[in-house]
Design an enzyme around this catalytic site. Structure first.
Site, PDB file in Angstrom:
ATOM      1  N   HIS B 142      39.445  58.930  14.464  1.00 14.38           N
ATOM      2  CA  HIS B 142      38.475  58.374  15.412  1.00 14.38           C
ATOM      3  C   HIS B 142      37.060  58.844  15.039  1.00 14.38           C
ATOM      4  O   HIS B 142      36.127  58.044  14.965  1.00 14.38           O
ATOM      5  CB  HIS B 142      38.847  58.822  16.833  1.00 14.38           C
ATOM      6  N   GLU B 143      36.919  60.123  14.763  1.00 14.31           N
ATOM      7  CA  GLU B 143      35.600  60.670  14.400  1.00 14.31           C
ATOM      8  C   GLU B 143      35.133  60.115  13.054  1.00 14.31           C
ATOM      9  O   GLU B 143      33.961  59.819  12.863  1.00 14.31           O
ATOM     10  CB  GLU B 143      35.638  62.202  14.355  1.00 14.31           C
ATOM     11  N   HIS B 146      33.726  56.803  13.406  1.00 15.14           N
ATOM     12  CA  HIS B 146      32.336  56.887  13.863  1.00 15.14           C
ATOM     13  C   HIS B 146      31.403  57.057  12.663  1.00 15.14           C
ATOM     14  O   HIS B 146      30.343  56.458  12.607  1.00 15.14           O
ATOM     15  CB  HIS B 146      32.146  58.077  14.799  1.00 15.14           C
ATOM     16  N   GLU B 216      33.149  53.531  21.345  1.00 15.39           N
ATOM     17  CA  GLU B 216      34.395  54.287  21.516  1.00 15.39           C
ATOM     18  C   GLU B 216      35.604  53.383  21.298  1.00 15.39           C
ATOM     19  O   GLU B 216      36.553  53.759  20.617  1.00 15.39           O
ATOM     20  CB  GLU B 216      34.455  54.919  22.904  1.00 15.39           C
TER      21      GLU B 216
END
Lengths: 186, 318
Positions: B142-143, B146, B216
């Site tokens: 997830h990071e 980003h 997100e």
């Protein structure tokens, strides 16, 4: 004179659409090529670990010549594989051969406990994890690229422009292809 | 909607938000110029630019300081670094981001840095103690999404923009309230200008928040794609949902960086005052994010969580 302007307008629009589309195909192809380079690096790393591993086991079990030959052959096959599919098959073959090698190693507690062997084993596991990560990325880029050149209107011009379908990195009988564009449940 | 379409539409929307920022900045400077005088408007813009550039240059260490993220020592936590490296390879990132550790019991993670090559991922010790390997990978993915989607870049910019707009609006408002030199325009313009100055910081904040909220969902989808495992991401979010520890060092200025909003309490207080339900959340509700993953991946989480060993055990941190 109106028809002339219409023709010019259509030509300009077509040129813009073609340029953008062509650039997109080139980008997708480059992504897939980078993805393949990533796998190649890791496959090479895996192959590089093999001689040391074979030597380590040979020190304890010199008579198991058949297994060593098999591993060495599998390694050579991996290094000479020409296409992604062939490389995946060869990689699979190496995994099988290594399985035999580790089965042999099982019989020698001293070997299994040696620092060198443990380190090699850990590096090998790490490389295998990296191969599977690189493979996920490569296969998803290939899927995007292939989908792009197989859809209308690119289907008609991709071939003449030199874009060819790329091969997935997957061994025969392998079913775990990417499901990147999974569709909604409903 | 496929993940690719989602990624495209999110990129498009964030472009619009950035444009909105630029416009807002110009409008405020313009208002200052119109109501007070032209030179003040120019000065405000200049100050804003200098401040913005300074904050952008310093953003990396600024964020590390605000979140108390420490670089890992040389041979420390090798399995963690390997895990991040593998996820980065899966994402096709050219450079593996650095890993930093936040000593905090709350499970959470963030990414920071203007460029992918200079980014880092921060994880709390609480995260390592709570998550089994599969879910930790999902959080890291997830990071890394980003970083790959340039969210860290955009969010850092947005944070700086918001600060800049608040700064100019402040200068303008004070000048009207206390100075009031050469007022060329009539009363109506002054009223409009005052309203503009007061609302602008909130508009900036709102933009920043909405930016983060959409991203997100996108990062969740990206993580599912990188690992080819949407269920892992959903499980990780469920685990975060069931956890109630809160981060010590998080405040409103860094809230939007984390995987799970660390400042729910602050948000709800703000919401009460402004009666703008939901508008000031930095993150969508975890339940909504899990739902989005379930819908895209075509699966349902069963009740309860897998009782696998947390990753910290492998690191010898338990």
């Amino acid at each position: 004179m109106l028809w002339l302007w219409i023709v010019v307008g259509v030509v300009v629009v077509l040129a813009v659409v073609l340029t953008l589309g062509y650039n997109r195909l080139v980008r997708l192809r480059n992504e897939a090529d980078t993805g393949w380079a990533n796998i190649d690096v890791q496959l090479q790393r895996r192959a590089d670990l093999i001689p040391n591993l074979v030597e380590a086991v040979r020190g304890y079990a010199a008579h198991e010549r058949g297994v060593f030959d098999e591993v060495t052959k599998a390694r050579a096959a991996l290094q000479h594989a020409g296409t992604p599919g062939a490389a995946a098959d060869a990689n699979e073959g190496l995994t099988v051969a290594l399985g035999r090698l580790f089965a042999v190693a099982e019989a020698y507690p001293d070997l299994k406990a040696s620092e060198n062997f443990l380190q090699l084993q850990e590096d090998l596991t790490d490389t295998e994890d990296k191969i599977s990560a690189a493979r996920r990325y490569y296969n998803s880029t290939v899927m995007h690229f292939n989908t792009a050149i197989q859809s209308i209107p690119w289907l008609l011009i991709a071939r003449p422009l030199g874009f060819r379908d790329k091969e997935f990195f997957s061994a025969q009988g392998d079913t775990a292809l990417p499901q990147v564009s999974f569709s909604p449940a409903t | 909607m496929t993940l690719q379409q989602q990624i495209r539409s999110n990129r498009f929307r964030s472009g619009i938000v950035v444009l909105g920022f630029a416009l807002l900045l110009l409008v405020i400077a313009g208002l200052i110029g119109l109501v007070l005088d032209l030179s003040l408007g120019v000065v405000a813009l200049a100050i804003a630019l200098v401040y913005g550039i300074f904050a952008l240059v310093r953003s990396r260490s600024m964020i590390a300081g605000m979140t108390h993220a420490q670089p890992l020592a040389e041979k420390d936590l090798e399995p963690l670094r390997r895990l991040v490296e593998n996820v980065a390879i899966g994402a096709g990132l050219p450079v593996t981001p650095e890993v930093r550790l936040v000593d905090d019991a709350a499970p959470n993670a963030f990414a920071a840095g203007l460029r992918p090559e200079k980014s880092y991922v921060g994880v709390t010790t609480g995260l390592l103690r709570a998550m089994p390997k599969r879910e930790l990978e999902a959080v890291i993915a997830h990071e890394i999404s980003h970083i790959r989607n340039r969210d860290t870049y955009l969010m850092t910019m947005a944070t700086v923009f918001a600060g800049v707009i608040a700064l100019i609006a402040d200068i303008g408002f004070r000048s009207i309230a206390y100075g009031g030199r050469s007022r060329k325009a009539g009363g109506l313009v002054v009223v409009l200008a005052v309203v503009g100055f007061i609302l602008a910081p909130y508009a900036a904040l709102l933009l920043r928040m909405s930016l983060s909220r959409r991203r997100e969902y996108l990062a969740d989808a990206g993580a599912a794609e990188i690992l080819n495992d949407p269920e892992a991401m959903a499980l990780a979010l469920r685990r975060l949902e069931l956890d109630s520890t809160s981060i010590r060092y998080a405040d409103a200025s860094t809230a939007h960086l984390w995987v799970e909003s660390p400042t729910d309490r602050v948000d709800s207080e703000r919401r009460g005052v402004l009666a703008l339900a939901g508008l000031f959340n930095t993150h969508p509700a975890l339940a909504d994010r899990i739902e989005a993953l379930q819908e895209a991946g075509g699966f349902r989480l069963s009740e309860g969580l897998p009782a696998d060993e947390p990753f910290a055990a492998e690191l010898g941190l338990m």
